[in-house]
Write an enzyme that holds these catalytic residues in place. Structure first.
Site, PDB file in Angstrom:
ATOM      1  N   GLY A 176       0.843  -1.190   0.000  1.00  0.00           N
ATOM      2  CA  GLY A 176       0.000   0.000   0.000  1.00  0.00           C
ATOM      3  C   GLY A 176       0.874   1.233   0.000  1.00  0.00           C
ATOM      4  O   GLY A 176       2.064   1.167   0.331  1.00  0.00           O
ATOM      5  N   GLN A 179       3.019   9.967   1.734  1.00  0.00           N
ATOM      6  CA  GLN A 179       4.323   9.285   1.749  1.00  0.00           C
ATOM      7  C   GLN A 179       5.190   9.674   0.559  1.00  0.00           C
ATOM      8  O   GLN A 179       6.399   9.420   0.564  1.00  0.00           O
ATOM      9  CB  GLN A 179       4.140   7.771   1.764  1.00  0.00           C
ATOM     10  CG  GLN A 179       3.498   7.258   3.048  1.00  0.00           C
ATOM     11  CD  GLN A 179       3.370   5.753   3.028  1.00  0.00           C
ATOM     12  OE1 GLN A 179       2.397   5.215   2.506  1.00  0.00           O
ATOM     13  NE2 GLN A 179       4.355   5.063   3.575  1.00  0.00           N
ATOM     14  N   CYS A 213       5.952  -0.091   7.524  1.00  0.00           N
ATOM     15  CA  CYS A 213       5.591   1.131   6.804  1.00  0.00           C
ATOM     16  C   CYS A 213       6.806   1.584   6.005  1.00  0.00           C
ATOM     17  O   CYS A 213       7.921   1.641   6.529  1.00  0.00           O
ATOM     18  CB  CYS A 213       5.172   2.218   7.787  1.00  0.00           C
ATOM     19  SG  CYS A 213       4.666   3.738   6.975  1.00  0.00           S
ATOM     20  N   LEU A 214       6.578   1.934   4.742  1.00  0.00           N
ATOM     21  CA  LEU A 214       7.684   2.355   3.883  1.00  0.00           C
ATOM     22  C   LEU A 214       8.322   3.659   4.375  1.00  0.00           C
ATOM     23  O   LEU A 214       9.466   3.934   4.031  1.00  0.00           O
ATOM     24  CB  LEU A 214       7.184   2.524   2.440  1.00  0.00           C
ATOM     25  CG  LEU A 214       6.739   1.215   1.767  1.00  0.00           C
ATOM     26  CD1 LEU A 214       6.037   1.505   0.444  1.00  0.00           C
ATOM     27  CD2 LEU A 214       7.916   0.268   1.569  1.00  0.00           C
ATOM     28  N   HIS A 237      -4.413   1.285   7.639  1.00  0.00           N
ATOM     29  CA  HIS A 237      -3.069   1.878   7.718  1.00  0.00           C
ATOM     30  C   HIS A 237      -2.947   3.054   6.726  1.00  0.00           C
ATOM     31  O   HIS A 237      -2.422   4.110   7.075  1.00  0.00           O
ATOM     32  CB  HIS A 237      -2.058   0.762   7.407  1.00  0.00           C
ATOM     33  CG  HIS A 237      -0.623   1.167   7.334  1.00  0.00           C
ATOM     34  ND1 HIS A 237       0.331   0.628   8.160  1.00  0.00           N
ATOM     35  CD2 HIS A 237       0.047   2.023   6.505  1.00  0.00           C
ATOM     36  CE1 HIS A 237       1.514   1.151   7.859  1.00  0.00           C
ATOM     37  NE2 HIS A 237       1.370   1.984   6.857  1.00  0.00           N
ATOM     38  N   GLU A 238      -3.471   2.861   5.498  1.00  0.00           N
ATOM     39  CA  GLU A 238      -3.355   3.920   4.476  1.00  0.00           C
ATOM     40  C   GLU A 238      -4.231   5.120   4.820  1.00  0.00           C
ATOM     41  O   GLU A 238      -3.799   6.270   4.675  1.00  0.00           O
ATOM     42  CB  GLU A 238      -3.720   3.391   3.094  1.00  0.00           C
ATOM     43  CG  GLU A 238      -2.883   2.220   2.576  1.00  0.00           C
ATOM     44  CD  GLU A 238      -1.398   2.360   2.792  1.00  0.00           C
ATOM     45  OE1 GLU A 238      -0.899   3.507   2.860  1.00  0.00           O
ATOM     46  OE2 GLU A 238      -0.726   1.327   2.924  1.00  0.00           O
ATOM     47  N   HIS A 251      -2.682   7.270   7.320  1.00  0.00           N
ATOM     48  CA  HIS A 251      -1.680   8.196   6.751  1.00  0.00           C
ATOM     49  C   HIS A 251      -2.329   9.510   6.315  1.00  0.00           C
ATOM     50  O   HIS A 251      -1.720  10.580   6.440  1.00  0.00           O
ATOM     51  CB  HIS A 251      -0.992   7.580   5.531  1.00  0.00           C
ATOM     52  CG  HIS A 251       0.192   6.728   5.828  1.00  0.00           C
ATOM     53  ND1 HIS A 251       1.309   7.202   6.464  1.00  0.00           N
ATOM     54  CD2 HIS A 251       0.467   5.416   5.549  1.00  0.00           C
ATOM     55  CE1 HIS A 251       2.215   6.226   6.572  1.00  0.00           C
ATOM     56  NE2 HIS A 251       1.722   5.127   6.027  1.00  0.00           N
TER      57      HIS A 251
END
Ligand code: GNR
Ligand code: NI
Length: 176
Positions: A46, A51, A93-94, A135-136, A139
């Site tokens: 995702g 991000q 998480c990236l 999670h997205e 963000h």
């Protein structure tokens, strides 16, 4: 199509509340395409626009197996219902590279969003997709998975991330 650099903690953009998309343009569709390419390249399951330093309410996800990818592009996604039942999943998480932790969230959520044509859609998400979509959307509200951990665990992950980024010579922490 193009890759977009991913930003890392403690970049303040990751803590901003992203603004809704008011008009879906070719620019919006280009952003979604570039985000998908960036997500696959990372690789991740995702990616949310903040991000990639774009504070707009746009996400992409693909929780499908490698041999059967399932790309979801969502504009202005909103959770409209969540299950009582909870599930614990290991998340990463990236923007917090190489760190993971168990996070408890509703096991199933119903998400309303606009597709790339501006049409309203509904999707029930379960399993990994449920964790991913929550999670997205977090963000988009400036929330990170580490916010659900104890202060001790969160501080440890932040410290390890800054060290990792320093060693990799990347991100804000690497320039200091
Ligand atoms: O790649 C990712 N894996 C992941 C695993 C469990 C729950 C959520 C995720 S999302 C993450 C990519 C990312 O940082 N998305 O914002
Ligand atoms: Ni993330």
């Amino acid at each position: 199509m193009a890759l977009i650099p991913i930003i890392y903690i403690p970049d303040p953009v990751l803590r901003q509340v992203a603004v809704p998309v008011t008009e879906i343009t070719d620019g919006t569709r280009q952003l979604l395409d570039d985000m998908a390419e960036t997500m696959y390249d990372a690789p991740g399951i995702g990616l949310a626009a903040p991000q990639v330093n774009v504070s707009q309410r746009v996400i992409v996800m693909d929780c499908g197996p490698d041999d059967a990818p399932e790309l979801h592009k969502m504009i202005n996604p909103e959770i409209v219902d969540r299950s009582e039942a909870k599930a614990i999943l290991e998340e990463g998480c990236l923007s917090i590279p190489k760190q993971t932790a168990d996070v408890e969230r509703p096991a199933s959520v119903d998400v309303r969003y606009l597709d790339v044509d501006g049409k309203e859609q509904m999707m029930t998400c379960e399993g990994l997709l449920a964790a991913c979509v929550q999670h997205e959307i977090d963000h988009l509200d400036g929330v990170l998975f580490i916010d659900y951990l104890s202060r001790l665990k969160r501080d440890m992950i932040v410290r390890r991330t800054l060290k990792e980024l320093r060693q990799a010579g990347t991100g804000a922490a690497g320039r200091g």
